[in-house]
Design an enzyme around this catalytic site. Structure first.
Site, PDB file in Angstrom:
ATOM      1  N   ASP A  39      -6.915  65.835  32.315  1.00 49.74           N
ATOM      2  CA  ASP A  39      -8.036  65.029  31.823  1.00 49.74           C
ATOM      3  C   ASP A  39      -7.209  64.129  30.462  1.00 49.74           C
ATOM      4  OD1 ASP A  39     -10.828  64.861  30.810  1.00 49.74           O
ATOM      5  OD2 ASP A  39      -9.997  65.786  28.896  1.00 49.74           O
ATOM      6  N   HIS A  89      -6.883  68.783  12.660  1.00 43.85           N
ATOM      7  CA  HIS A  89      -7.369  67.394  12.368  1.00 43.85           C
ATOM      8  C   HIS A  89      -7.861  67.117  10.889  1.00 43.85           C
ATOM      9  CE1 HIS A  89      -6.799  66.684  16.429  1.00 43.85           C
ATOM     10  NE2 HIS A  89      -7.959  66.897  16.828  1.00 43.85           N
ATOM     11  N   TYR A 103     -17.081  52.491   2.222  1.00 42.26           N
ATOM     12  CA  TYR A 103     -18.132  51.848   1.602  1.00 42.26           C
ATOM     13  C   TYR A 103     -18.172  52.698   0.164  1.00 42.26           C
ATOM     14  CZ  TYR A 103     -21.237  54.969   4.104  1.00 42.26           C
ATOM     15  OH  TYR A 103     -21.697  55.872   4.605  1.00 42.26           O
TER      16      TYR A 103
HETATM   17  P1  NDP Z   1      -6.062  70.158  31.572  1.00 43.56           P
HETATM   18  O1  NDP Z   1      -6.522  71.391  31.658  1.00 43.56           O
HETATM   19  O2  NDP Z   1      -6.364  69.157  32.463  1.00 43.56           O
HETATM   20  O3  NDP Z   1      -4.575  70.220  32.219  1.00 43.56           O
HETATM   21  C1  NDP Z   1      -3.437  69.235  32.518  1.00 43.56           C
HETATM   22  C2  NDP Z   1      -2.693  69.484  33.793  1.00 43.56           C
HETATM   23  O4  NDP Z   1      -1.970  70.514  33.706  1.00 43.56           O
HETATM   24  C3  NDP Z   1      -3.561  69.527  34.894  1.00 43.56           C
HETATM   25  O5  NDP Z   1      -4.062  68.590  35.696  1.00 43.56           O
HETATM   26  C4  NDP Z   1      -2.943  70.636  35.595  1.00 43.56           C
HETATM   27  O6  NDP Z   1      -2.138  69.661  36.851  1.00 43.56           O
HETATM   28  C5  NDP Z   1      -2.186  71.469  35.039  1.00 43.56           C
HETATM   29  N1  NDP Z   1      -2.616  72.676  34.780  1.00 43.56           N
HETATM   30  C6  NDP Z   1      -3.783  73.029  34.368  1.00 43.56           C
HETATM   31  N2  NDP Z   1      -4.089  74.455  34.077  1.00 43.56           N
HETATM   32  C7  NDP Z   1      -3.004  74.999  34.364  1.00 43.56           C
HETATM   33  C8  NDP Z   1      -2.231  76.268  34.611  1.00 43.56           C
HETATM   34  N3  NDP Z   1      -2.891  77.301  34.240  1.00 43.56           N
HETATM   35  N4  NDP Z   1      -1.156  76.585  34.877  1.00 43.56           N
HETATM   36  C9  NDP Z   1      -0.362  75.443  35.301  1.00 43.56           C
HETATM   37  N5  NDP Z   1      -0.693  74.076  35.207  1.00 43.56           N
HETATM   38  C10 NDP Z   1      -2.016  73.864  34.886  1.00 43.56           C
HETATM   39  O7  NDP Z   1      -5.681  69.652  30.216  1.00 43.56           O
HETATM   40  P2  NDP Z   1      -6.023  68.335  29.417  1.00 43.56           P
HETATM   41  O8  NDP Z   1      -5.324  67.205  30.204  1.00 43.56           O
HETATM   42  O9  NDP Z   1      -7.157  68.414  28.690  1.00 43.56           O
HETATM   43  O10 NDP Z   1      -4.937  68.988  28.172  1.00 43.56           O
HETATM   44  C11 NDP Z   1      -3.346  68.325  27.947  1.00 43.56           C
HETATM   45  C12 NDP Z   1      -3.205  69.160  26.784  1.00 43.56           C
HETATM   46  O11 NDP Z   1      -3.584  68.441  25.640  1.00 43.56           O
HETATM   47  C13 NDP Z   1      -3.707  70.339  26.330  1.00 43.56           C
HETATM   48  O12 NDP Z   1      -2.559  71.296  26.001  1.00 43.56           O
HETATM   49  C14 NDP Z   1      -4.978  70.369  25.474  1.00 43.56           C
HETATM   50  O13 NDP Z   1      -4.975  71.262  24.600  1.00 43.56           O
HETATM   51  C15 NDP Z   1      -4.418  69.094  24.569  1.00 43.56           C
HETATM   52  N6  NDP Z   1      -5.506  68.425  24.542  1.00 43.56           N
HETATM   53  C16 NDP Z   1      -6.403  67.510  25.172  1.00 43.56           C
HETATM   54  C17 NDP Z   1      -7.383  66.920  24.845  1.00 43.56           C
HETATM   55  C18 NDP Z   1      -8.198  66.352  25.792  1.00 43.56           C
HETATM   56  O14 NDP Z   1      -9.293  65.664  25.352  1.00 43.56           O
HETATM   57  N7  NDP Z   1      -8.416  66.842  27.035  1.00 43.56           N
HETATM   58  C19 NDP Z   1      -7.682  66.661  23.243  1.00 43.56           C
HETATM   59  C20 NDP Z   1      -6.552  66.926  22.525  1.00 43.56           C
HETATM   60  C21 NDP Z   1      -5.746  67.744  23.145  1.00 43.56           C
HETATM   61  P3  NDP Z   1      -1.872  70.300  38.143  1.00 43.56           P
HETATM   62  O15 NDP Z   1      -2.455  71.158  38.687  1.00 43.56           O
HETATM   63  O16 NDP Z   1      -1.702  69.075  39.025  1.00 43.56           O
HETATM   64  O17 NDP Z   1      -0.246  70.859  38.034  1.00 43.56           O
HETATM   65  C1  BG6 Z   2      -9.500  67.205  19.958  1.00 45.87           C
HETATM   66  C2  BG6 Z   2     -10.103  68.469  20.372  1.00 45.87           C
HETATM   67  O1  BG6 Z   2      -8.139  67.503  19.492  1.00 45.87           O
HETATM   68  O2  BG6 Z   2     -10.154  66.241  19.497  1.00 45.87           O
HETATM   69  C3  BG6 Z   2     -11.720  68.101  20.985  1.00 45.87           C
HETATM   70  O3  BG6 Z   2      -9.452  69.424  21.060  1.00 45.87           O
HETATM   71  C4  BG6 Z   2     -12.323  66.781  20.287  1.00 45.87           C
HETATM   72  O4  BG6 Z   2     -12.331  69.255  20.871  1.00 45.87           O
HETATM   73  C5  BG6 Z   2     -11.281  65.792  20.425  1.00 45.87           C
HETATM   74  O5  BG6 Z   2     -13.358  66.630  21.216  1.00 45.87           O
HETATM   75  C6  BG6 Z   2     -11.892  64.724  19.244  1.00 45.87           C
HETATM   76  O6  BG6 Z   2     -11.200  63.664  19.259  1.00 45.87           O
HETATM   77  P1  BG6 Z   2     -11.825  62.254  19.314  1.00 45.87           P
HETATM   78  O7  BG6 Z   2     -10.842  61.400  18.888  1.00 45.87           O
HETATM   79  O8  BG6 Z   2     -12.689  61.987  20.337  1.00 45.87           O
HETATM   80  O9  BG6 Z   2     -12.512  62.308  17.829  1.00 45.87           O
END
Ligand code: NDP
Ligand code: BG6
Length: 571
Positions: free
Chosen positions: A43, A326, A469
């Protein structure tokens, strides 16, 4: 041919002459950067990282020689990755220019490698592909070329640039001209005519696989002659102990200098501007203390729930997700003393000091809530526990309000109130600074009660619709004497025509440029966790029930009681 070559090379007197003889383009001296997005199918990668990289490319901020590699377990071809990425790229900067063309150019630089996060072999395959893009040949390939085709030796770009120590030793044995020409000087910045191969890994994966990925990536991460940096996404543990364990594990494979802990709020334009506002304007800094400031509010709210991220969220909750990082980072920048310089270490030193001056949060200073289902206008909005990945009896807070205090001379007794919640009535992130009453109260005394003299309030609206502001009391024009409260308003959309870059753009660029100011140092992280760990443990041990609030509401009423205890009204 070696003898011929040797005499030719020995006659070279300048690096330009060398390059010309060797057939190199003497202007092609820039370094290469390979950016690997680990977890590219996820994501965050789709939503933020690839679009930010494209925006940097569009703005001409990426180095000339760059490659982006997606790495994840999902099976994908380069074309499929490009297709996936293309759906989230936007031409936000200048819609008039030929953005489509730029997108095509950018996508051509994007590649994909499928692999496991705990497989050194898979990372070694990635390394091989990166080297091909970096123009590096393996020792074995190089050696066979030198031995069997030494007449093309000088024409091979890889030869004089990327010799490993082992190969240098071997070559010194087989041919003494290597020594004479000092070819075997390995350094991170090549002194002449060559490209350093730099590598940036962005760990956009769930935290339980960070260490595996770092271990495997680090075994093949370095190209040997450039820097290697790793951006690590939050969460950095879930309390002091797990965070310390993560830091320790990371440091087995990386030095602190290589670790870039990202908190994307630090890359937001108005958060970055906080220091400018404070330290480059005479009028604010003298007021920035307990003497004039009554309270400071740090507010984060989202008008949607945990949509799609319930599984992650339930393990962390809003205090760990938003407050401990944050909002606390903003607080540190807001409250720190003037740094010695704008150098990353000087700024981070001041942030650590202020965090260490804070009292750990007390249970009585926290209110927690969780959103429940709500129907409005024929639409039913789900409860937090309606998410299939969340246990039905979950007590995880999706809302929290807290009062924090800094026990130092500047801030003694000033409540710093934080409020963060999901599924509330609006989306905003703000810093609100409420000033004390004007001493003497001249206008109320002289003109009676119809003069409603408000206290000044400075609002820094981080998002949306960025603005700064200041609420001031003003005379309503006319013959009478009536005051109203008006805003001196710096509204970004009206003042600056250029769109504001996304936080990830700023941070990615900083990581590429080695600027650490906006990344979290490990001691900052320790200090941040020590403020929240005790209360988190208590909330969980005592199984404190959250106060339920309807989806789309203003949150639990308990937040107002908490603020009232400190004579504060939420802004
Ligand atoms: P996802 O859950 O989408 O995971 C990213 C990728 O990691 C997946 O596409 C998958 O790829 C692989 N994956 C997921 N779960 C597992 C598992 N259990 N074991 C092994 N591989 C796995 O995460 P996000 O993209 O949402 O977030 C990535 C990081 O960024 C996290 O640490 C999250 O906390 C942090 N984060 C995310 C935000 C957001 O808005 N999404 C905001 C701030 C921080 P594949 O199966 O192809 O290997
Ligand atoms: C991430 C949090 O760090 O920040 C999310 O894990 C939250 O829960 C996000 O939605 C908010 O970020 P922004 O930039 O959209 O305000």
């Amino acid at each position: 041919p070696i003898e011929k070559l040797k005499s030719e090379l020995l006659s070279v007197t300048s690096s330009n002459e060398w390059d010309e003889k060797a057939g190199f383009d003497i202007n092609e001296n820039e370094s290469t950067v390979s950016i690997t997005v680990v977890g590219a199918s996820g994501d965050l990668a789709k939503k933020k990282i690839f679009p930010a990289l494209f925006a940097l490319y569009y703005e001409g901020c990426l180095p000339k020689h760059f490659t982006v590699y997606g790495y994840a377990r999902s099976k994908m071809t380069d074309a499929e990755l490009r297709n996936m990425v293309s759906k989230t790229l936007t031409c936000r900067i200048d819609k008039r220019e030929n953005c489509g063309e730029k997108m095509e150019e950018f996508l051509k630089r994007c590649f994909y490698h499928s692999g496991q996060y705990d497989s050194e072999e898979n990372f070694a395959q990635l390394d091989k592909k990166l080297k091909e893009h970096e123009g590096v040949v393996s020792d074995a390939d190089l050696l066979s070329m030198i031995i069997f085709q030494s007449d093309v030796l000088v024409g091979y770009r890889g030869f004089r640039l990327f010799l490993s120590d082992a190969l240098c030793t071997m070559l010194t044995y087989i041919s003494d001209f290597i020594d004479e020409l000092s070819l075997c000087q390995k350094s991170s910045t090549l002194s002449r005519g060559g490209k350093a191969s730099n590598r940036l890994f962005y760990l956009s994966i769930p935290p339980n696989i960070f260490i595996d990925a770092v271990k495997c990536a680090s075994s093949s991460a370095s190209s040997g002659n450039g820097w290697t940096r790793v951006i690590v996404e939050k969460p950095f543990g879930r309390d002091s102990d797990s965070s310390a364990a993560l830091t320790k594990a990371l440091k087995q494979y990386l030095t602190e200098d290589q670790i870039f802990r990202i908190d994307h709020y630090l890359g937001k334009e108005l958060v970055e501007n906080l220091s400018v506002l404070r330290f480059s304007n005479l009028i604010f800094e003298p007021l920035w203390s307990r003497q004039y400031i009554r309270n400071v509010q740090l507010i984060f709210s989202e008008d949607f729930g945990t949509e799609g991220r319930g599984g992650y969220f339930d393990h962390y909750g809003i205090i760990r997700d938003i407050m401990q990082n944050h909002l606390l980072q903003i607080l540190a920048l807001f409250a720190m003393e003037t740094p010695v310089s704008l150098d990353a270490e000087d700024i981070r030193n001041e942030k650590v000091k202020v965090l260490r001056s804070m009292r750990p949060l007390q249970l009585e200073d926290v209110v927690i809530g969780q959103y429940k289902s709500h129907s409005k206008g024929g639409v039913t909005y789900p409860a937090y526990t309606d998410d299939k990945t969340v246990p039905k009896d979950s007590l995880t807070p999706t809302f929290a309000a807290a009062a924090l205090f800094i026990d130092n001379a500047r801030w003694d007794g000033v409540p710093f109130l934080m409020k963060a919640g999901k599924a509330l009535h609006n989306k905003r992130a703000e810093i609100r600074v409420q000033f004390r009453h004007v001493p003497g109260n001249l206008y109320n005394r002289n003109f009676g009660t119809d003069l409603d003299q408000a206290t000044n309030e400075l609002v820094i609206r981080v998002q949306p619709d960025e603005a700064i502001y200041l609420k001031i009391n003003n005379k309503v024009p006319g013959l009478g004497m009536r005051l109203d409260c008006s805003n001196l308003n710096l509204h970004y959309a009206a003042r600056y025509s250029k769109e504001i870059p996304d936080a990830y753009e700023r941070l990615l660029l900083d990581a590429i440029e080695g600027e650490r100011r906006l990344f979290i140092r490990s001691d900052e992280l320790d200090a941040a966790w020590s403020l929240f760990t005790p209360v988190l443990a208590e909330l969980e041990e005592k199984k404190i029930m959250p106060e339920y609030y309807p989806y789309g509401s203003r949150g639990p009423v308990g937040a107002h009681y908490l603020a009232a205890r400190y004579n504060v009204r939420w802004g």
